[in-house]
Design an enzyme around this catalytic site. Structure first.
Site, short mmCIF file in Angstrom:
data_model
loop_
_atom_site.label_atom_id
_atom_site.label_comp_id
_atom_site.label_asym_id
_atom_site.label_seq_id
_atom_site.Cartn_x
_atom_site.Cartn_y
_atom_site.Cartn_z
N GLU A 289 8.81 0.52 8.25
CA GLU A 289 8.00 1.49 8.46
C GLU A 289 8.47 2.25 9.96
O GLU A 289 8.32 3.52 10.27
CB GLU A 289 6.46 1.15 8.56
CG GLU A 289 5.74 1.42 7.28
CD GLU A 289 4.21 1.12 7.52
OE1 GLU A 289 3.91 1.07 8.67
OE2 GLU A 289 3.54 1.03 6.55
N HIS A 310 19.47 -18.37 -6.77
CA HIS A 310 19.64 -18.49 -8.01
C HIS A 310 19.10 -17.20 -8.85
O HIS A 310 18.93 -17.31 -10.05
CB HIS A 310 18.86 -19.72 -8.81
CG HIS A 310 19.31 -21.09 -8.13
ND1 HIS A 310 20.15 -21.84 -8.84
CD2 HIS A 310 19.21 -21.48 -6.97
CE1 HIS A 310 20.67 -22.60 -8.15
NE2 HIS A 310 20.00 -22.64 -6.76
N LYS A 424 -0.60 8.81 -0.99
CA LYS A 424 -2.27 9.01 -0.51
C LYS A 424 -2.82 10.47 -1.06
O LYS A 424 -3.71 10.70 -1.74
CB LYS A 424 -2.64 8.95 0.73
CG LYS A 424 -2.51 7.35 1.26
CD LYS A 424 -2.88 6.99 2.76
CE LYS A 424 -2.76 6.06 3.24
NZ LYS A 424 -2.92 5.62 4.77
O1 PA5 Z 1 1.42 0.05 9.93
C1 PA5 Z 1 0.54 0.80 9.84
O2 PA5 Z 1 0.14 1.68 10.60
C2 PA5 Z 1 0.17 0.76 8.29
O3 PA5 Z 1 0.87 -0.29 7.59
C3 PA5 Z 1 -1.64 0.48 8.48
O4 PA5 Z 1 -1.54 -0.80 9.06
C4 PA5 Z 1 -1.99 0.51 6.88
O5 PA5 Z 1 -1.63 1.51 6.21
C5 PA5 Z 1 -3.13 -0.05 7.02
O6 PA5 Z 1 -4.06 1.17 7.94
P1 PA5 Z 1 -5.47 0.87 8.26
O7 PA5 Z 1 -5.52 -0.38 9.17
O8 PA5 Z 1 -5.95 2.23 8.99
O9 PA5 Z 1 -6.32 0.37 7.28
#
Ligand code: PA5
Length: 447
Positions: A289, A310, A424
């Site tokens: 990310e 494996h 989303k």
């Molecule tokens: O690192 C990030 O920002 C995302 O992976 C969020 O943690 C994830 O989408 C969950 O979001 P939230 O904490 O708002 O539910």
């Protein structure tokens, strides 16, 4: 102090020391931008100071809440997804005995997870498991609006309320969320749930040292003070110098970028200990990310050896030559188990009789590294003496800082994740969410 070391001698057939050291000036600049909060995404640098700034009041409140949850629960469910769950799971699974999900150990509740998928079967099976057991839960979401955890929470909240009544159910729910925004914050306020705040300036994947990770780890029975101490020690040690030869974060960031520039676009994080599986998952999210944007970034993959030797071993040895691997190497196991001698030697294993199983694992690790280097896969190694809370704290801080520095070398903002929204939007449009009418109409035409 438990020592973490970074070795990259097995990449020098692929990149030269000069190619690595050419990043020094940039690295100096990026460390300064992180410490002075002047780089891209600088309003999300709160994680840098968490090891020093987490105060005693917060730690004690987390410990007190965790104690209550432990006493009243045979099972504790952690609801969250992405950065709101992977860090906690990484630490808990790394510290827990392998089969701890089968029964309670040391009076610790069994830890289960929800809200990290949208599987009907998963939730229905979870409800079955919870039916005859006392349980409590933490619902963790910074935005407070993420569909997966919101859905799981709705189902489990209803189940808790039916099982215990509304008043008792309230005592079994802890919310971890934003200080003011989001549906979860509002609900927690209305219902009077015990609530912990995720600081504004800490993004999900950098939040494991906030209550997002600390509360679940404490409920699982592990020492959050040591976790923070480990991170603090790492912060202090890398704060002394930015020199690639002396600072493992600088070296790791420089080496992986030098390799990336030579076409090594996939990094595989390798473990030889199954309990590090979720640590690898946490790392994948952190790096994926943070770096994967603007059509750039090293693709973070993970394997557990020797299991995956494996399955993925063939590809790594002889497939497309765009991969390098970083082994998270653990010096000592927690347990001891020796290979017995057998008189008739039916399985031909007497040549290793008397050795500890770990010794065999260690030779597998060494042999694999050499084989992969021979096959054209540069090999990096991060070594720790053992796995405990302190070492995990060190590793967390090490990887977070290296990710920030690497992201800046790549030229991206390592603290945003604009691409996560695309699925989303489509999902909301397909489900007909109010406010998405135009998108619904457009997407239906595509089907
Ligand atoms: O690192 C990030 O920002 C995302 O992976 C969020 O943690 C994830 O989408 C969950 O979001 P939230 O904490 O708002 O539910």
């Amino acid at each position: 102090m438990n020592k973490l070391t970074f070795q990259y001698d097995m990449v020098l057939d692929f990149v030269t020391k000069d190619e690595i050291h050419q990043y020094q000036t940039e690295i100096d600049k990026h460390f300064a931008a992180i410490y002075n909060k002047t780089g891209k995404g600088n309003n999300f640098l709160g994680w840098v100071d968490l090891p020093d700034n987490t105060d005693e009041t917060l730690i004690s409140r987390i410990e007190a809440t965790a104690k209550k949850m432990r006493e009243q629960s045979e099972i504790f469910v952690i609801i969250g997804i992405g950065g709101s769950y992977l860090g906690a799971r990484a630490v808990i699974e790394a510290l827990s005995p392998h089969f701890s999900h089968l029964e309670q150990e040391n009076n610790s509740p069994v830890i289960l997870y929800a809200g990290n998928n949208i599987s009907e079967d998963y939730l229905a099976d979870l409800l079955d498991v919870l039916k005859n057991r006392d349980y409590s839960l933490a619902v963790i979401s910074k935005s407070g609006t993420t569909t997966e955890p919101a859905l799981a929470f709705r189902i489990l909240r209803e189940d808790l309320e039916k099982k215990y009544g509304k008043k008792e159910a309230r005592k079994r729910i802890v919310a971890v969320t934003d200080k003011e925004k989001g549906a979860l914050k509002q609900l927690a306020g209305e219902e009077g749930y015990e609530t912990f705040i995720i600081p504004d300036d800490v993004g999900g994947r950098y939040s494991v040292l906030t209550p997002v990770g600390l509360l679940p780890v404490a409920v699982a029975g592990y020492d959050i003070r040591q976790l923070l101490e480990g991170a603090k020690a790492m912060k202090a040690s890398i704060g002394r110098t930015t020199q690639i030869d002396e600072n493992p974060v600088a070296a790791y960031a420089a080496v992986r970028n030098a390799l990336y520039n030579k076409g090594y676009t996939t990094e595989i994080m390798v473990n030889f200990e199954p309990r590090l599986f979720y640590f690898t998952e946490w790392w994948k999210q952190l790096y994926g990310e943070s770096e994967g944007k603007e059509n750039k970034g090293i693709f973070p993959a993970g394997v557990s050896f020797t299991t995956d030797l494996h399955s993925m071993g063939q590809y790594i040895q002889e497939g497309l030559r765009n991969i390098f691997e970083t082994v998270l190497s653990v010096g000592n196991p927690r347990r001891e188990l020796k290979i017995p001698e057998e008189e008739k030697n039916p399985d031909k294993l007497n040549y290793i009789a008397g050795k500890a199983i770990h010794e065999v694992n260690r030779q597998a690790e060494l042999g694999t590294a050499l084989a992969h280097v021979d096959g054209g896969v540069p090999n990096l190694r991060i070594s720790v003496p053992e796995i405990n809370e302190f070492v995990l704290g060190q590793l967390i801080y090490f990887y977070e800082m290296a990710c920030a520095v690497s992201g800046y070398i790549l030229g991206v903002n390592p603290f945003d994740q604009p691409g996560v929204e695309a699925y989303k939007r489509n999902m909301f449009a397909l489900l007909g969410k109010p406010g998405f009418e135009k998108e619904t109409e457009a997407i239906r035409k595509r089907l």
